[in-house]
Scaffold this motif. Structure first.
Motif, PDB file in Angstrom:
ATOM      1  N   MET A 170       0.849  -1.187   0.000  1.00 31.45           N
ATOM      2  CA  MET A 170       0.000   0.000   0.000  1.00 31.45           C
ATOM      3  C   MET A 170       0.882   1.234   0.000  1.00 31.45           C
ATOM      4  N   THR A 171       0.630   2.158  -0.925  1.00 30.10           N
ATOM      5  CA  THR A 171       1.318   3.445  -0.906  1.00 30.10           C
ATOM      6  C   THR A 171       0.439   4.444  -0.161  1.00 30.10           C
ATOM      7  N   LEU A 172       1.090   5.266   0.659  1.00 27.90           N
ATOM      8  CA  LEU A 172       0.355   6.194   1.524  1.00 27.90           C
ATOM      9  C   LEU A 172       1.181   7.461   1.693  1.00 27.90           C
ATOM     10  N   ASN A 173       0.542   8.614   1.649  1.00 24.05           N
ATOM     11  CA  ASN A 173       1.245   9.870   1.901  1.00 24.05           C
ATOM     12  C   ASN A 173       1.197  10.210   3.385  1.00 24.05           C
ATOM     13  N   ASN A 174       2.185  10.983   3.855  1.00 23.12           N
ATOM     14  CA  ASN A 174       2.219  11.291   5.281  1.00 23.12           C
ATOM     15  C   ASN A 174       1.195  12.352   5.686  1.00 23.12           C
ATOM     16  N   ASP A 175       0.631  13.089   4.728  1.00 29.04           N
ATOM     17  CA  ASP A 175      -0.402  14.073   5.067  1.00 29.04           C
ATOM     18  C   ASP A 175      -1.798  13.456   4.934  1.00 29.04           C
ATOM     19  N   THR A 176      -1.936  12.232   5.448  1.00 29.27           N
ATOM     20  CA  THR A 176      -3.225  11.547   5.472  1.00 29.27           C
ATOM     21  C   THR A 176      -3.435  10.928   6.851  1.00 29.27           C
ATOM     22  N   LEU A 177      -4.701  10.722   7.193  1.00 26.37           N
ATOM     23  CA  LEU A 177      -5.066  10.084   8.456  1.00 26.37           C
ATOM     24  C   LEU A 177      -6.067   8.970   8.154  1.00 26.37           C
ATOM     25  N   PRO A 178      -5.617   7.733   8.056  1.00 25.98           N
ATOM     26  CA  PRO A 178      -6.551   6.628   7.843  1.00 25.98           C
ATOM     27  C   PRO A 178      -7.496   6.489   9.036  1.00 25.98           C
ATOM     28  N   THR A 179      -8.786   6.330   8.763  1.00 27.51           N
ATOM     29  CA  THR A 179      -9.713   6.059   9.846  1.00 27.51           C
ATOM     30  C   THR A 179      -9.380   4.705  10.477  1.00 27.51           C
ATOM     31  N   GLU A 180      -9.886   4.445  11.680  1.00 28.68           N
ATOM     32  CA  GLU A 180      -9.428   3.295  12.458  1.00 28.68           C
ATOM     33  C   GLU A 180      -9.687   1.948  11.786  1.00 28.68           C
ATOM     34  N   ASP A 181     -10.703   1.865  10.940  1.00 29.46           N
ATOM     35  CA  ASP A 181     -10.991   0.601  10.259  1.00 29.46           C
ATOM     36  C   ASP A 181     -10.506   0.604   8.810  1.00 29.46           C
ATOM     37  N   PHE A 182      -9.621   1.525   8.485  1.00 32.94           N
ATOM     38  CA  PHE A 182      -9.180   1.682   7.093  1.00 32.94           C
ATOM     39  C   PHE A 182      -8.528   0.405   6.561  1.00 32.94           C
ATOM     40  N   ILE A 183      -7.550  -0.132   7.291  1.00 30.16           N
ATOM     41  CA  ILE A 183      -6.865  -1.340   6.832  1.00 30.16           C
ATOM     42  C   ILE A 183      -7.840  -2.517   6.795  1.00 30.16           C
ATOM     43  N   GLU A 184      -8.663  -2.622   7.810  1.00 30.43           N
ATOM     44  CA  GLU A 184      -9.647  -3.711   7.851  1.00 30.43           C
ATOM     45  C   GLU A 184     -10.560  -3.688   6.637  1.00 30.43           C
ATOM     46  N   LYS A 185     -11.089  -2.505   6.308  1.00 32.37           N
ATOM     47  CA  LYS A 185     -12.000  -2.385   5.167  1.00 32.37           C
ATOM     48  C   LYS A 185     -11.273  -2.607   3.842  1.00 32.37           C
ATOM     49  N   THR A 186     -10.010  -2.236   3.781  1.00 32.84           N
ATOM     50  CA  THR A 186      -9.243  -2.452   2.561  1.00 32.84           C
ATOM     51  C   THR A 186      -8.986  -3.944   2.345  1.00 32.84           C
ATOM     52  N   ILE A 187      -8.639  -4.651   3.407  1.00 33.98           N
ATOM     53  CA  ILE A 187      -8.414  -6.093   3.301  1.00 33.98           C
ATOM     54  C   ILE A 187      -9.697  -6.809   2.901  1.00 33.98           C
TER      55      ILE A 187
END
Length: 279
Positions: free
Chosen positions: A85-102
């Motif tokens: 996963m590519t991610l920029n540092n000026d972002t804030l994933p919500t707490e279930d972001f990884i879970e929902k992506t998987i």
């Protein structure tokens, strides 16, 4: 196991908040790789001290977004990553972001999956996916045609930005890494995902995975805040200019069906040259 690659240059506080948001994820089955390209604000020491679980790579100081991301991706692939996963540092994933992506990736393991982007300040959706019309040289924001009750799940798109972008290993094995030679900063993500699509890997935006972002931190957004000749030039020709005509031309010749190239280029040039003054 997802490997999350974050390129950084200064902006230590953004990096800290981004990493803290990853610590709060409901699913922790991931590793984080930061490629620090010559930060001078103590970013490297902050990461080492406060986030010892993060893998820190020295980018050397002469990279832009695409090459920095490639360095992190290559490291992840060399260490057995099945998805990056590519991610920029000026972002804030919500707490279930990884879970929902998987969860979304299980629905189509070949899919390249992006996120719904929401402005941190206004809480408005600022990116909900696009589809390209090469004939009219326009893009359609697909969320505009989806009723609110159906703004969930996966939706096919033409390409995706690199913020919160999940890429299966098979994509890299087929098309290689991001094209840093042609697109050192802007267009690298859009070109890569559209190339993946042309090679049989569908692009989806996942409305269930929400990514909070700071749109005003975009380099080109700053060019437009104060309009003058210098910023206009930077918008059209700087490596961090969102309207960079050279990058647009390269993207067009690489991705646009050849019979639409003349009209797509002409309309695109006019929009980039004139759009600066109306946005």
């Amino acid at each position: 196991m997802i490997w999350i690659v974050i390129p950084v240059f200064n902006r230590k506080n953004f990096t800290r908040e981004c990493l803290l948001s990853l610590r709060k994820q409901t699913v922790q089955d991931f590793k984080v790789v930061i490629v620090d390209d010559g930060s001078t604000d103590g970013t490297d020491e902050m990461v080492k001290t406060e986030f010892p679980e993060v893998i820190l790579i020295d980018g050397g100081g002469d990279l832009f977004w695409t090459a920095a991301v490639n360095m992190g991706i290559q490291y992840a692939l060399d260490h057995g990553a099945e998805a990056v996963m590519t991610l920029n540092n000026d972002t804030l994933p919500t707490e279930d972001f990884i879970e929902k992506t998987i969860e979304a990736s299980k629905k189509d393991p070949k899919g390249v999956i992006g996120a719904l982007e929401i402005d941190v300040a206004t809480k408005n959706v600022i990116y909900g996916g696009e589809k390209i019309d090469w004939v009219l040289a326009t893009t359609k924001n697909i969320i505009d045609g989806i009723p609110a009750p159906k703004q969930t799940g996966l939706h096919p798109v033409s390409w995706l930005p690199g913020r919160g972008l999940l890429i299966p290993r098979a994509v890299f094995e087929k098309v290689g890494l991001f094209d840093a030679a042609r697109f050192p900063h802007y267009y690298g993500d859009v070109d890569f995902t559209h190339t993946a699509l042309r090679n049989g890997f569908p692009n989806y935006i996942n409305y269930d995975a929400k990514l909070m972002t700071y749109p005003e931190e975009s380099g080109d957004r700053k060019n437009k805040v104060k309009k003058n000749l210098k910023n206009y030039y930077n918008h059209l020709f700087s490596i961090k200019g969102g309207g960079n005509l050279k990058d647009f031309t390269r993207f067009t010749f690489k991705n646009c069906p050849f019979y639409f190239v003349p009209s797509y280029l002409l309309i695109g040039y006019l929009r980039r040259m004139g759009g600066y003054f109306v946005h």
